[in-house]
Each structure stands twice: as C-alpha cells, then as structure tokens.
Write a protein that holds these residues in place. Structure first.
Motif: not given
Length: 888
Positions: A703-717
């Motif tokens: 949500a912060a969208d700081l490019d620290i840990a972008p969405t594609e770097g996270w698994a669903e769970a």
C-alpha cells in the motif's frame, strides 16, 4: 492503510487463518507444481475415541513443522491424516453406553452391536480431528483415512491372506496376556506395570520318597498348575534332588525336579516352581524340557477343574484359601513383604493373567531380519541413533506376535471353518462354501485382528495399496515417521517389517522419535496425580503458537521434556514481540517516499551487521533442521529475532530512520527483509502469528508503494512463500558493530553500578584508534543506545584519561566516563562512606564470631557459611574503598 491493532489477538486469528489456508487448497501437495519433489508424512493415527492430550500436541507440532518447511522449500508436501478404530477402547465406550441403557453387547448380539458402534463412531469420531485442526495441523483432509474404511479393510485382508499362504500366520496354543475383564488377549503395549506391595510366599515342596524342597512364589494360586520344579545345575544344595519327583501341594500330582541354568541361585530359595501355563518364562522352560502345560483358570480368572477342590473360586480367593490349607498341612515356611511388578490392563485396570490360549500368531522372526537389515543397511535412519540398540534388542529377541483379539469391533479374521470337513478357508472375499469340500456350512472365525495389524500397513495402505494407485506411485515410500519412542517396536518396527514384505521397500527413510511430555517437575502426567495439563486449555489461554513453540523448543530428540507454563507465557510474549516489531516497521513507512530510494544501496555498519547475522541464522537453521535438531533451531531464531533484531537493530534503526531520505529508505528495506526472512524461518513453529504479521507487513509495504518490497515480490500467503536463502555476509562491518555493542553493554553496566537514572544522559570520551571513523559514523547510534549526551560525546583516535572517570578498556578501544557527569560527587562520597562504615561494623562482628568458641562448636556447614559471608563483605569493602578513592 489502517494502523495495525495494538496487540495480537490469537483468539480472533487462528480459526480464521486455518479456514483460509484450507479453503485455498494450500494443505494439498497439488499446491506445488506437478514435478515438485514429494515430501510425505503419514500421521500416527490417534484413536477414534481419543481426546487431545500433550502427546498429540507434541507429534502434531513436530510433524506440522516438517511439512510446513518442506512446503515452503517448494516440495509437494503431503501429510496424510487419519484415525485408528481402536478396537478395545471403542468397544469399551459402546459397552458402557449399552450398560447405561440397561442392556449389553451379549444381549443385543454382534450385528446390532456393530451397528451401534458405527453410529457411535459417526457421532464422536470427528472430535479428535477437530482438535488436531485447532493445533494448526496442515494435513490434506481430503485424503483422511480410517483403519476400518473400505480400502484399508481390503488391505488388511490382502495382507492376512498373503502371510497365511507364506506360512507366516498360523494358529496355535500359546501364552498370551489375558484380560479377564475385557475377555480378550491384549498386546504388550496394552499392559502397564506398576510397583505394588505384595508378598513372597515360602513353602516346602514334598519330594516323592521323603524330604522336601523349599520354594518361593508371589502367586500361590499358580502352584496348582505347576508341572516341574527347577534348580540350577551348579547349585550344590540341590544336586541330590535333580531327577527325582515331587508332589504338587494339596493335589499330590507328581512332577519332575529338573536342572536349568535359567534359575537364579540367589533369588528366593534357589528352587523355582515351573508353571508353563501361567508364566512366560516358565512357558519357554516348559517347551525346552517338554513339560506338560496345564491351564488352571477360566477366562474370567476363576479356577477351572484342573484346580481340583478350588475350582470355581476367584483366583485371589483361591490364593488365600490354598495358602491357609498349606499352612494347616504344615507345608508353609514364611510369608514376607515383597514389592511386586504387577501387570494391569491399560483399559480395564484389572490384573493381567498370563494364560495359554488358542490364538492366531505371526511368525515374526523372518520379518525381524528384514527390519534389522533396513536399519543397518542405512536405508532407514533412526533419530536419535541411540535407539538403534533398542531396535536391535527387540528385533533380535522377537517372539511370535499374537494378532487375534476376542472382540467384535475390528477387522474380523478372514478365516472360515467348515462344519462338515473341519478344514479352514482363508480368502480375501467372503466365501459361500468350503474351499476343501464345497460344503456351504461354514462359519467365520469370531475373533478380530489386533489393532496394530492394520496400523502396521498404514504408510502404504493409506495411499491405496494393494492397488497401484496414482498416490501410491507418487508418494510412496514416505519420508519421515515421527512418533513416540515408546512405540518404536510395537508400531514402527511392524510397519518396517510389513513394508519389506508387501512393497519390497522401506516405508520411510527416517524414524524421528520424541519423548514423553511431563509436568514441570519431571513427573509423568496422570489424572490420579492431578498434574495433567490440557492442551486445549493452554491454547485457549495462551494461544496455539505459544504451546507449539514451547513443545518444539523445550527438548531434544528422544528425550522427555518438562512442560512449564512459565515457558508458555514467555512464548506468548514472543508472539507479542513479533507483532510489536512489525507494528513499529509499518508505522515507520510514512518517514520516506519513493523518491528517497537511492540509486545504490549504502548500508551502515548496523545494516551490514544485522544482514550478516540473518545470513548466519538462515544457515544455522538449515543445518540444524536438516539434522532434526528442531529445538535448537527454534531457540536460535528466537534469540536472533528477540535479541539481535528487536533489542538492537530496531533500536539502531530508530536513529537511522530519523535521518530521513535515502538512509531511512535503506533502513526500512533492511527492516523489511530481516523481519520477512525471520517470519519465514519461524512459520513452521508458530504458523498463526507469523502468517498474520506477514500479511500485515505485506499489505503495508504494498500500500505504501515505496518500491521497497513491490507486490510481485510477495506470495499470496506465508504458508506457500519460499523458504529463505542465505544472503551476502559482511564480516568486517559485522565485527565493527559487535565492538559497538560491547561498548554499549559496558557503559550500561557502569550506569547500573553507579545507579544513574535511566533518563539521564552522560558524557563520554571514546579513544577509538584505527576504528575512529567507524565509531564516528555510528556516533548518534552509540549515544542513543548508551544514553550518552551527544553534545559531550568525543570520539577521537587517542585521549588521556581524565581525572575521576571510569575507564573501560575494550582491546584497542578505550572509553572514559567522567564521574562528575554521572553522579553528585559530594553526595556519592557521603553515601559510600556510610556504606563502608556499615560494612566495617558487620566485618568486625563476624570476625569476632568466628574467633569465638562458636567456630569450634557449631556444625561445619554453618561455620563455613559465616566464613563465606565474611569473605563477601571483605570483597565488597575493597571494591567500595577503591571506588571512593577514585572520587577523591
């Protein structure tokens, strides 16, 4: 994004997360790609009658840990769940229910009884699996099995018939553990031994032709079944009796006097009565000498016709009466107190009677050889390996296995007897005629198989054997069999033997054994002692994660562990520590913007230190877990997250975040990475709090969208996230931060010794030599962590020691703390002078006491205690005097 709640609420989290995991199919091996390497565990099936106890909690925590880690490593992790029909336990439950209704098993008949038992199973059988879910067990519930379901029943019949045709199953009269209350033979596992007060009875055995032979026994009623008296061939006292005969007291039946080296010359009188029909050791001696086997008891433990005038009497009433009659006949010598090791039925509680009975047996010796080969060839590893000796001892001394039970609930033995020709028909499917003569007058054996017979097939029958199913082809052999060391022989060895026979393979490559869960004082938990800790109560009060982590980190493989609720409380606090660290990080995201992202990461010494420690902990965790040292791995991750990360790096990060810009952005990057990896390492141990905090972390950074840990770097769970890999270490920078930590600890110790108020900031001079640049870069961090006044903090290459200062020497770094800045020197001198006066007065008193007659008259321990006290006072006096002189 809304702020995280202030506290972690496990009550509202655990059930919600469990349903979410299950609904998404993440417990299934199909959650991973079709070509993923399988990792399979078959659950030790709890009894369908079971209520959750700490033993269940222990195996669920361990097996779920292994499954969750394998799943995160990208393996097709399959944990096969199921429950055991528990023949005796279930039948007892239903019989109690029938008694409450005013009827009985015998009155309603077998068919109606089985119908009632199935109905009971449908009503109550899911209780235990619901409790396993409460523990977080990530089993594939779509593959749940029951030992009496159609597929497993087919497997049991297949196994019986094959073994029968191979000559490994046979029917014979043999000595078994007989439960008079349950009216069935029971396995060794269903017999519990307890030390109880009793008597050793000494009496004279009349020798034919004159004289007598003194004998001792703990069970006089079995005298009536004696078929010999044995003495040691080297016992000079009884050489003249060997080869003669003697007369059974009160029956006058003539029996031989024999020589056998089994007899213990030093026990009792050195002469041993031999009762092959009622003692396992006597049974073997009887076989060796060809003695007659006489059973003097009925199945309800009353005496039968072989007992002569004592027929129809209860066994213990017979004991009393026979001894009285022998006293009257002048045959008794004495009766002395003796501690007995009494065998009692695990279920009914009554005393087990060794009894010769016609039963079905497995010839276990050839199977045992296969079990020994499986381990010693290296195909199966036992953890811990000290249990290999136990394995060898059991299998090298194996006896025929009695597999028949006189019950109605269970796998009925697939043997039919012909009323016309007397032959047996043994077949997988129900026959309608005799295989020998074709007669339709056949009747099935009324007995059922020992529950352990079906359990022995568990690893492969649950996957579809004897059919070559897709599951059997993909997931067999399984990987690990995790269970309690107390059933290594009764269950695990039988699985290995059965697998070797039926699948020509080992059922698993590793046997991991856990110990018993005892109370905090090391006592075995029991209702009679009132020290049972209910895991459901613990989970409701402290959370499932706290219980799991306590069980997983409080012991080592194969050893019992003492469960302390203080440890559970501490581990609940650990969950809160994780939550608070996550909350701090997510609330710090507003300190930076995406534009603060540096073109190239520039790590501080502290950043490099924590990343190095993370690399070390990932490697250590992998090494320890690969070697099944789960407790130590968990303890190390705990220490890392609580100590290194939360207590040191997070505190350092507060300073770095206040700098803003690229420094703050990089700090958040490091905080996110370290916490993310730590949560992954801890997920197999504490799945609920790690998943919940990881989701909070993920949502906040996305949500912060700081490019620290972008969405594609996270698994669903987190449950399906990748297991962390070790990163790049920075050994030189890590060593530099350790120097800073050492200095902070020393300064904190000085502050404590001098009773400096926590909020008071003090001055310091740091002579850092070659490390001046390193310490200067960390000046704000040092000031913050050690509560130093940064305006009066000097970091220089060299410095002379100032007057009235504490000197801290740490190798080539020296720190000076001026006392004037820490305390009011005049008030401190006055306080220390008063303290020295009090010490001197007490030293004079103790010295006088020890120089008085007291030292000669008082007990040595008391005098030594006073001497130790004096030495402590003198040491305090010297230290205080030195500190006072430094203030001058």
């Amino acid at each position: 994004m809304p702020d995280m709640p202030k506290a972690y609420d496990f009550l509202s989290t655990e059930e919600r997360l469990y349903h979410w995991w299950e609904e998404n199919g993440w417990f299934k091996p199909e959650a991973r790609p079709a070509d993923a390497k399988p990792f399979v565990i078959s659950i030790p099936p709890p009894n369908v009658t079971g209520e959750l106890h700490m033993g269940h909690a222990m195996f669920v925590a361990l097996e779920d840990l292994m499954i969750r880690r394998a799943r995160m490593q990208g393996k097709a992790a399959l944990w096969v769940p199921g429950v055991d029909h528990a023949g005796i336990a279930t039948q007892l439950q239903v019989e109690k229910m029938l008694i409450g209704e005013g009827t009985s098993r015998q009155e309603i008949g077998r068919e109606a009884f089985l119908a009632r038992t199935w109905a009971w199973k449908e009503k109550y059988g899911s209780y235990i699996t619901g409790q396993l879910r409460h523990l977080g067990a990530s089993c594939d519930w779509d593959r749940e099995r029951f030992t009496l379901d159609e597929g497993l029943s087919r497997a049991v019949r297949e196994a019986f018939v094959r073994m029968y045709r191979l000559g490994l199953i046979y029917q014979a009269e043999y000595l078994v553990n007989w439960s008079p209350g349950l009216q069935t033979a029971v396995s060794d596992l269903e017999v519990e031994y307890s030390e109880e007060p009793g008597f050793l009875y000494y009496f004279n055995y009349p020798v034919a032709g004159g004289g007598s032979l003194p004998v001792a026994t703990t069970r006089p009623e079995t005298i009536l079944g004696d078929t010999a008296v044995a003495v040691h061939p080297d016992d000079e006292r009884y050489q003249a009796f060997i080869g003669k005969t003697c007369l059974v007291p009160m029956l006058n039946r003539e029996i031989p006097i024999i020589a056998d080296e089994y007899v213990d010359i030093a026990f009792g009188t050195g002469a041993l009565k031999i009762t092959p029909g009622h003692d396992p050791n006597d049974f073997e001696i009887g076989k060796k000498h060809g003695l007659e086997i006489i059973n003097v008891m009925n199945r309800d433990a009353t005496m039968n016709h072989h007992a002569g005038p004592y027929a129809e009497m209860d066994r213990f009433a017979c004991r009393k009466q026979l001894w009285a009659d022998m006293e009257a006949a002048g045959l008794t010598i004495k009766k002395e107190n003796y501690t007995l090791n009494v065998p009692r039925s695990q279920r009914g509680g009554e005393i087990i009677e060794p009894l010769v009975s016609k039963q079905w047996f497995v010839e276990a010796e050839p199977l045992a050889k296969m079990g020994l080969t499986a381990v010693h060839s290296g195909r199966i590893k036992i953890v811990p390996d000290r249990f290999v000796k136990v394995w060898d001892n059991w299998l090298e001394n194996i006896r025929p296995w009695c597999i028949s039970r006189q019950l109605w609930w269970g796998h009925r033995i697939p043997v039919w007897y012909c009323a016309d020709c007397g032959e047996q028909t043994v077949t997988i499917t129900d026959p309608d005629h005799c295989a020998a003569c074709g007669s339709p007058h056949i009747e099935q054996d009324p007995d059922v198989l020992d529950t352990w017979f079906s359990s022995a097939l568990w690893p492969f029958s649950t996957l579809g054997w004897p059919e070559q199913t897709p599951d059997l082809l993909r997931y067999y052999p399984t990987d690990v069999m995790e269970t309690g060391y107390d059933i290594l022989f009764f269950w695990v060895a039988r699985m290995v033997m059965s697998a070797a026979l039926f699948t020509n393979d080992v059922p698993f490559h590793t046997i991991y054994l856990h110990g018993l869960v005892r109370d905090e004082h090391g006592q075995k938990m029991s209702k009679t002692k009132g020290n049972v800790t209910d895991p459901l109560d613990v989970m409701r009060e402290y959370g499932t994660d706290a219980l799991r982590f306590t069980l997983l980190t409080s012991g080592t493989p194969g050893h019992d562990l003492n469960l302390s609720l203080d440890k559970v409380t501490s581990n609940r606090n650990f969950a809160n520590k994780i939550w608070n660290a996550t909350r701090f990080i997510t609330r710090s995201l507003d300190k930076v913007t995406k534009s603060d992202k540096p073109a190239q990461l520039d790590y501080t010494v502290a950043d490099q230190w924590i990343l190095t420690r993370l690399t070390e902990i990932v490697r250590q965790t992998d090494r320890l877990m690969d070697n099944y040292l789960f407790g130590e791995a968990g303890r190390q991750v705990y220490d890392f997250l609580w100590g290194d990360f939360a207590d040191w790096y997070v505190e350092t990060a507060k300073v770095q975040l206040d700098e803003g810009g690229a420094r703050a952005w990089t700090t958040l990057h490091v905080l996110q990475r370290v916490l993310d990896h730590s949560l992954r390492l801890l997920h197999p141990y504490i799945p609920f709090v790690t998943e919940e905090t990881w989701q909070q972390l993920k949502q906040a950074f996305v949500a912060a969208d700081l490019d620290i840990a972008p969405t594609e770097g996270w698994a669903e769970a987190l449950i399906i996230a990748d297991w962390p890999a070790a990163g790049q270490p920075f050994p030189e920078a890590a060593a530099d931060y350790e120097r800073l930590r050492d200095l902070v600890r020393e300064i904190r110790a000085v502050r404590s010794d001098n009773k400096v108020e926590p909020a008071k900031k003090i001055a310091a001079i740091v002579a850092a030599g070659e490390k001046t640049a390193v310490f200067t870069a960390q000046q704000s961090t040092l000031a913050f962590l050690a509560r130093l006044d940064e305006a009066h903090l000097q970091i220089v290459p060299q410095a002379d020691a100032p007057d009235a200062a504490v000197t801290l020497a740490l190798g080539d770094v020296t720190c000076y703390l001026p006392l004037a800045g820490m305390v009011d020197l005049d008030k401190e001198k006055e306080r220390m002078t008063q303290e020295l006066a009090a010490l001197a007065k007490e030293i004079v008193r103790l010295t006088g006491l020890l120089d008085s007659p007291f030292a000669a008259k008082a007990p040595t321990a008391v005098v030594q205690k006073e001497r130790d006290k004096l030495a402590q006072l003198q040491a305090s006096q010297a230290e205080l005097t030195e500190r006072l002189s430094s203030l001058a």
